[in-house]
Design a protein around this motif. Sequence first.
Motif, PDB file in Angstrom:
ATOM      1  N   GLU A 173       0.798  -1.939  -0.310  1.00  0.00           N
ATOM      2  CA  GLU A 173       0.107   0.249   0.232  1.00  0.00           C
ATOM      3  C   GLU A 173       0.947   1.765  -0.320  1.00  0.00           C
ATOM      4  O   GLU A 173       1.144   1.807   1.327  1.00  0.00           O
ATOM      5  N   PRO A 174       1.302   1.106  -1.202  1.00  0.00           N
ATOM      6  CA  PRO A 174       2.607   2.626  -0.912  1.00  0.00           C
ATOM      7  C   PRO A 174       2.055   4.098  -0.991  1.00  0.00           C
ATOM      8  O   PRO A 174       2.691   4.798  -0.382  1.00  0.00           O
ATOM      9  N   THR A 175       0.767   4.221  -1.834  1.00  0.00           N
ATOM     10  CA  THR A 175       0.064   5.440  -1.513  1.00  0.00           C
ATOM     11  C   THR A 175      -1.069   5.864  -0.813  1.00  0.00           C
ATOM     12  O   THR A 175      -1.251   6.005  -1.055  1.00  0.00           O
ATOM     13  N   GLN A 176      -1.206   4.236   0.126  1.00  0.00           N
ATOM     14  CA  GLN A 176      -2.565   4.352   1.289  1.00  0.00           C
ATOM     15  C   GLN A 176      -2.243   5.783   2.323  1.00  0.00           C
ATOM     16  O   GLN A 176      -1.443   6.149   2.226  1.00  0.00           O
ATOM     17  N   GLY A 177      -3.129   6.595   1.919  1.00  0.00           N
ATOM     18  CA  GLY A 177      -3.824   7.703   3.154  1.00  0.00           C
ATOM     19  C   GLY A 177      -2.995   8.954   2.678  1.00  0.00           C
ATOM     20  O   GLY A 177      -3.021  10.288   3.270  1.00  0.00           O
ATOM     21  N   MET A 178      -2.554   9.219   1.230  1.00  0.00           N
ATOM     22  CA  MET A 178      -2.069  10.455   0.298  1.00  0.00           C
ATOM     23  C   MET A 178      -2.927  11.150  -0.099  1.00  0.00           C
ATOM     24  O   MET A 178      -4.012  10.521  -0.895  1.00  0.00           O
TER      25      MET A 178
END
Length: 255
Positions: A173-178
């Motif tokens: 999940e490298p872009t989670q919450g961005m």
Amino acid sequence: MDCILHTERLTKEFKGFVAVDKVDLRVRRGDIHALIGPNGAGKTTCFNLLTKFLTPTSGRIVFNGHEITHDTPARIAERGVIRSFQISAVFPHMTVLENVRVALQKKLATSFHFWKPERSLDGLNARAIELLREVDLAPYAHLTTVELSYGRKRALEIATTLAMEPELMLLDEPTQGMGSEDVDRIRQLIKRVSAGRTILMVEHNMSVVSSIADTITVLARGATLAEGPYAEVSKNPSVIEAYMGSASVELVGAH
């Protein structure tokens, strides 16, 4: 097909609940391979099996032609399989440069040389700066990590992962919450660092997956539902139904 990693009927049960169900995964060398699926599909459990944070109930894992099913997490990392996590895992009160230097120190097996003065690590600075340039963080090298935005902290995690010289990078999940600006920065970064490397990532953001993934594996209820390029997988009625609950809804843009 030159597979850097493959699994054979990989299965994980928890007291009768099957979280990963006979998954045959094939990751081609040099590809960006995305593992997607609805919440609870078994994606992170699959990652934990590949890196031995969990032990498979049955099945095999093969990396570079060697079975790693029974390897320890440390041995798997030594082989070149390095992962990131959903939750940011940097040292907040060290500088950006020091975070990368710790990863380089681990690779050099000097992590436990406590008797050496800190200046003995200065020889790692040049390589650390190179890695920070690769992820666009060189201007922030001497900033305390806690001062970075969330997106730049994730970029720093990628730099520390690169410091371990991975053959296969597992990004959870490298872009989670961005926000959208950070998502776009990380999307470009993943594409850039994939040159000469293989990346397997779990990702919910379909705009990221559609724009950079060479191959997509879709999991649902722990089993493989579909596999192929995004253009093919996104039109699969079973995939659309698993995500949206209706075969009439397009998958494009789904999160």
